[in-house]
Motif scaffolding. Structure first.
Motif, PDB file in Angstrom:
ATOM      1  N   GLY A  62       0.783  -1.224   0.000  1.00  0.00           N
ATOM      2  CA  GLY A  62       0.000   0.000   0.000  1.00  0.00           C
ATOM      3  C   GLY A  62       0.814   1.271   0.000  1.00  0.00           C
ATOM      4  N   LYS A  63       2.145   1.162  -0.014  1.00  0.00           N
ATOM      5  CA  LYS A  63       2.995   2.347   0.048  1.00  0.00           C
ATOM      6  C   LYS A  63       4.064   2.277  -1.043  1.00  0.00           C
ATOM      7  N   CYS A  64       4.184   3.351  -1.838  1.00  0.00           N
ATOM      8  CA  CYS A  64       5.162   3.414  -2.922  1.00  0.00           C
ATOM      9  C   CYS A  64       6.541   3.801  -2.376  1.00  0.00           C
ATOM     10  N   ILE A  65       7.587   3.414  -3.103  1.00  0.00           N
ATOM     11  CA  ILE A  65       8.948   3.750  -2.675  1.00  0.00           C
ATOM     12  C   ILE A  65       9.254   5.229  -2.871  1.00  0.00           C
ATOM     13  N   PHE A  66       8.486   5.904  -3.749  1.00  0.00           N
ATOM     14  CA  PHE A  66       8.761   7.312  -4.030  1.00  0.00           C
ATOM     15  C   PHE A  66       8.026   8.212  -3.040  1.00  0.00           C
ATOM     16  N   ASN A  67       8.764   9.089  -2.416  1.00  0.00           N
ATOM     17  CA  ASN A  67       8.183  10.052  -1.486  1.00  0.00           C
ATOM     18  C   ASN A  67       8.008  11.386  -2.203  1.00  0.00           C
ATOM     19  N   ASP A  68       6.990  11.417  -3.058  1.00  0.00           N
ATOM     20  CA  ASP A  68       6.718  12.625  -3.844  1.00  0.00           C
ATOM     21  C   ASP A  68       5.310  13.100  -3.525  1.00  0.00           C
ATOM     22  N   ASP A  69       4.611  13.715  -4.490  1.00  0.00           N
ATOM     23  CA  ASP A  69       3.270  14.241  -4.230  1.00  0.00           C
ATOM     24  C   ASP A  69       2.172  13.183  -4.339  1.00  0.00           C
ATOM     25  N   MET A  70       2.528  11.973  -4.766  1.00  0.00           N
ATOM     26  CA  MET A  70       1.492  10.972  -5.003  1.00  0.00           C
ATOM     27  C   MET A  70       0.848  10.421  -3.734  1.00  0.00           C
ATOM     28  N   PRO A  71       1.578  10.162  -2.654  1.00  0.00           N
ATOM     29  CA  PRO A  71       0.910   9.649  -1.453  1.00  0.00           C
ATOM     30  C   PRO A  71      -0.222  10.557  -0.963  1.00  0.00           C
ATOM     31  N   ALA A  72       0.005  11.867  -0.988  1.00  0.00           N
ATOM     32  CA  ALA A  72      -1.049  12.796  -0.563  1.00  0.00           C
ATOM     33  C   ALA A  72      -2.240  12.733  -1.507  1.00  0.00           C
ATOM     34  N   LEU A  73      -1.953  12.584  -2.803  1.00  0.00           N
ATOM     35  CA  LEU A  73      -3.046  12.483  -3.769  1.00  0.00           C
ATOM     36  C   LEU A  73      -3.818  11.188  -3.576  1.00  0.00           C
TER      37      LEU A  73
END
Length: 389
Positions: A62-73
């Motif tokens: 459920g969590k992507c390796i990239f810490n960018d703007d996508m988790p908030a979206l």
């Protein structure tokens, strides 16, 4: 509880895009019907490409390796009732920016393969992630056929993850960016507004509104002529309309076969320009089943003759004389009709003073304020001579 809508606009032009010109009226209509809306522009987001590493499935579910703007979206996506995917048509599909967002929603599903209806797919990771979906798109073509690949992709997503409930697909979308056509095509944006209201109040876009949103802004011949004339590519000679259309299919009726179609321009310096622009002001919903030929004879020149052809909810302008007898013929000096078209002269008064004269079915002239949105000064509104308000 208010319905929450998240709109994701994938156009590289963001807030100035033709896509947003359709999206925002839809959201305004939804808001006035009680929804809470938010628009996210992909152009503003820092989102990496999905690399297909499957860490969001195998290492950190459920969590992507990239810490960018996508988790908030993703959090926004999980907590709304409706998602509006908005995109111009790029190479017959969604834009790369919107595709990137779409691909990065992978953490919202689980890796397992399960049967879903007649097909197999991935189950949802979060049970509340099952929103309704609206697709809004526009393209530079006038044929709806070119949306087929985009619709097919969303129909597959429908079976796998989402429910695609309603679509707004706008052809000849570049017309939305033409300032001179803003008033003339406002009927389309009004329909987008109504679609937003209906979606919230009734759960779907009505058949009537959907039919309005499927109408073309101009006829095929007018569109091709305008589109080809707009490029002005250095070192290239534009195709003639004959070459672009094929002479055999250039005109659809014998009435217009040997006449020159008029190409609208941004200038309104001649009566030819004014008449060429009238199809852009045409209101198809007001025309209904009207079938008419409207001829214009310019009385202060020897060879200027034009006519409008109204049929099947469309209006086309031509130079020349129609083969069939016109339903109405307007005899006018060039400057008189130009002054009427821009509101410098009152149409009722000019008619009563004999500045122009009419032969044939005068009832058609009385309909001009409904048939042509920007032409409300041209017509006489009552046989009694009362001034139109």
């Amino acid at each position: 509880m208010s319905i929450k809508i998240l709109a994701i606009n994938g156009s590289p032009r963001g807030r100035t895009s033709n896509t947003d010109k359709i999206l925002q009226p839809f959201l305004v209509g939804a808001t006035e019907a009680g929804a809470v809306t938010e628009t996210v522009y992909a152009i503003d987001l820092d989102i990496h490409d999905c690399t297909g590493c499957f860490s969001c499935w195998k290492k950190t579910p459920g969590k992507c390796i990239f810490n960018d703007d996508m988790p908030a979206l993703l959090e926004k996506i999980r907590n709304v009732d409706v998602i509006v995917w908005a995109t111009p048509l790029y190479y017959y599909g969604m834009t790369a920016r919107l595709q990137r967002v779409m691909e990065r929603t992978l953490p919202l599903v689980m890796p397992y393969i399960v049967k879903k209806g007649e097909h197999f797919g991935h189950p949802l990771r979060y049970q509340n992630y099952s929103q309704k979906t609206v697709l809004i798109s526009n393209c530079g073509f006038i044929e709806r056929y070119y949306f087929e690949a985009l619709l097919k992709q969303f129909s597959i997503l429908d079976r796998q993850e989402r429910s695609l409930d309603n679509t707004i697909l706008c052809t000849a979308g570049e017309m939305l960016a033409v300032p001179e056509a803003e008033q003339q095509i406002s009927w389309y944006l009004d329909a987008a507004y109504e679609a937003g209201k209906e979606f919230i109040t009734a759960g779907k876009i009505s058949t009537q509104t959907a039919a309005t949103l499927s109408k073309d802004f101009v006829t095929l011949e007018t569109f091709v002529a305008m589109a080809n004339a707009s490029w002005n590519a250095p070192g290239e000679t534009p195709l003639t309309l004959d070459e672009a259309m094929g002479r055999e299919s250039l005109y659809t009726t014998s009435d217009t076969k040997h006449c020159e179609p008029l190409i609208p321009t941004a200038q309104m310096t001649t009566i030819r320009d004014v008449i060429a622009g009238m199809p852009l002001a045409f209101q198809p919903q007001a025309a209904g089943n009207l079938k008419a030929t409207i001829a214009f004879y310019v009385t202060d020149t020897a060879d200027e003759k034009y006519f409008l052809k109204i049929e099947d909810g469309q209006c086309s302008a031509f130079a020349g004389v129609a083969a069939s007898e016109p339903d109405i013929t307007i005899h006018t000096p060039a400057q008189v009709w130009m002054d009427l078209s821009c509101g410098k002269t009152d149409g009722q008064q000019a008619f009563m003073e004999g500045q122009y004269r009419v032969e044939g079915n005068i009832q058609i002239l009385m309909m001009f304020n409904k048939l042509f949105k920007s032409a409300d000064t041209m017509m006489i509104s009552q046989p009694t001579g009362k001034k139109k308000r």
